[in-house]
Design an enzyme around this catalytic site. Sequence first.
Site, PDB file in Angstrom:
ATOM      1  N   HIS A   1       1.712  -5.535 -11.162  1.00  0.00           N
ATOM      2  CA  HIS A   1       1.316  -4.793  -9.829  1.00  0.00           C
ATOM      3  C   HIS A   1       0.242  -3.680  -9.814  1.00  0.00           C
ATOM      4  O   HIS A   1      -0.892  -3.830 -10.010  1.00  0.00           O
ATOM      5  CB  HIS A   1       2.402  -4.666  -8.852  1.00  0.00           C
ATOM      6  CG  HIS A   1       2.111  -4.028  -7.465  1.00  0.00           C
ATOM      7  ND1 HIS A   1       2.612  -2.680  -6.943  1.00  0.00           N
ATOM      8  CD2 HIS A   1       1.372  -4.379  -6.762  1.00  0.00           C
ATOM      9  CE1 HIS A   1       2.148  -2.535  -5.911  1.00  0.00           C
ATOM     10  NE2 HIS A   1       1.217  -3.561  -5.662  1.00  0.00           N
ATOM     11  N   LEU A   2       0.783  -2.653 -10.504  1.00  0.00           N
ATOM     12  CA  LEU A   2      -0.016  -1.418 -10.714  1.00  0.00           C
ATOM     13  C   LEU A   2       0.125  -0.831 -12.156  1.00  0.00           C
ATOM     14  O   LEU A   2      -0.395   0.545 -12.085  1.00  0.00           O
ATOM     15  CB  LEU A   2       0.016  -0.377  -9.441  1.00  0.00           C
ATOM     16  CG  LEU A   2      -0.333  -0.898  -7.850  1.00  0.00           C
ATOM     17  CD1 LEU A   2      -0.017   0.228  -7.156  1.00  0.00           C
ATOM     18  CD2 LEU A   2      -1.811  -0.968  -7.929  1.00  0.00           C
TER      19      LEU A   2
ATOM     20  N   CYS B   1       8.480   1.526  -9.392  1.00  0.00           N
ATOM     21  CA  CYS B   1       7.262   2.162  -8.330  1.00  0.00           C
ATOM     22  C   CYS B   1       7.353   1.362  -7.013  1.00  0.00           C
ATOM     23  O   CYS B   1       7.063   2.277  -6.286  1.00  0.00           O
ATOM     24  CB  CYS B   1       6.007   2.124  -9.414  1.00  0.00           C
ATOM     25  SG  CYS B   1       6.043   2.926 -10.929  1.00  0.00           S
ATOM     26  N   HIS B   2       7.403   0.067  -7.182  1.00  0.00           N
ATOM     27  CA  HIS B   2       7.166  -0.661  -5.985  1.00  0.00           C
ATOM     28  C   HIS B   2       7.948  -1.692  -5.515  1.00  0.00           C
ATOM     29  O   HIS B   2       7.875  -2.473  -4.790  1.00  0.00           O
ATOM     30  CB  HIS B   2       5.656  -1.156  -5.924  1.00  0.00           C
ATOM     31  CG  HIS B   2       4.463   0.053  -5.780  1.00  0.00           C
ATOM     32  ND1 HIS B   2       3.928   0.140  -6.826  1.00  0.00           N
ATOM     33  CD2 HIS B   2       4.284   0.913  -4.810  1.00  0.00           C
ATOM     34  CE1 HIS B   2       3.205   1.251  -6.702  1.00  0.00           C
ATOM     35  NE2 HIS B   2       3.423   1.583  -5.405  1.00  0.00           N
ATOM     36  N   GLY B   3       9.153  -1.810  -6.704  1.00  0.00           N
ATOM     37  CA  GLY B   3      10.355  -2.658  -6.357  1.00  0.00           C
ATOM     38  C   GLY B   3      10.110  -3.977  -6.808  1.00  0.00           C
ATOM     39  O   GLY B   3      10.883  -5.118  -6.410  1.00  0.00           O
TER      40      GLY B   3
END
Length: 188
Positions: free
Chosen positions: A128-129, A152-154
């Site tokens: 993702h990132l 970070c974002h699940g």
Amino acid sequence: MASVEHIDGTGPSGEDGVRRRDFINIAAVSFAGVGAVAVVLPLIDQMNPSADVLALATSPVDLSAIQPGQAIKTTFRSQPLFVRQLTPKEIAEADKVDASTLRDPQTLEERTVDGKKQWLVTMGVCTHLGCVPLGAGEGENRGEYGGYFCPCHGSSYDTAARIRKGPAPKNLEVPKFSFTSDTAILVG
């Protein structure tokens, strides 16, 4: 007596010949070509990887200390690398998932080496990132699918490091690697 060249490029006898101007043009273009090559070659050569980068091109990893169900974190090309020995239960969980239902469809066989299905080698970078997912260390959160969890974002990955939930678009990357023995691999 000096020969006289006519305006049409023929000599005094009317025959075509190589004119002095043609020779000078050919020599000038050749000289310019050699000069261009002399300038361009060093520019192209400087784009080759340096010796320190080539040294990092492959990384050996010792597998002898990794027990079934355990994973280690190491580095490959300055990025985290996860090496996990899957248990028979984890392999069965990964195999029972219909790959066509996944966001990034891959089977466990496509993500491992033939005959060594228990060894899963992935880059430890969320797609993702770029965060580092949890799940390789002892006691870390492995997410609801038992693989890796990106705090970070699940994003949640299953036991085959395939994306199952969250914003990550792709599975954790499997780098090129080969077995050098039953207890060692060479990544890269």
